[in-house]
Design a protein around this motif. Sequence first.
Motif: not given
Length: 90
Positions: A30-31, A35-42, A48-51
Amino acid sequence: MSVLSSVFAGIGFRTRTPSFTPGQEVTAFVSGVQDGDAVLRIGDSRLAVSGVDDPSALVDERVLVRVEAFDESSHSGSATLVDVIEGRGL
């Protein structure tokens, strides 16, 4: 098989913008949070990982996610957290 073919056998090239299919599971770090979501940049692709209750707790953690949707034109999509592989956890 020529000598040159045997030298390059099994070698592939990575793309800067990998694509994903719904249901595919991906492991990445997770980078950040956006907007309230964890973000993975590949590469240049973004998931975007929500919830997640506290997405900032996942920053710099290695996680396993399941892709829910992915748009190849924008190289972005959404995913659901499956597990925290390394780190503090949730």
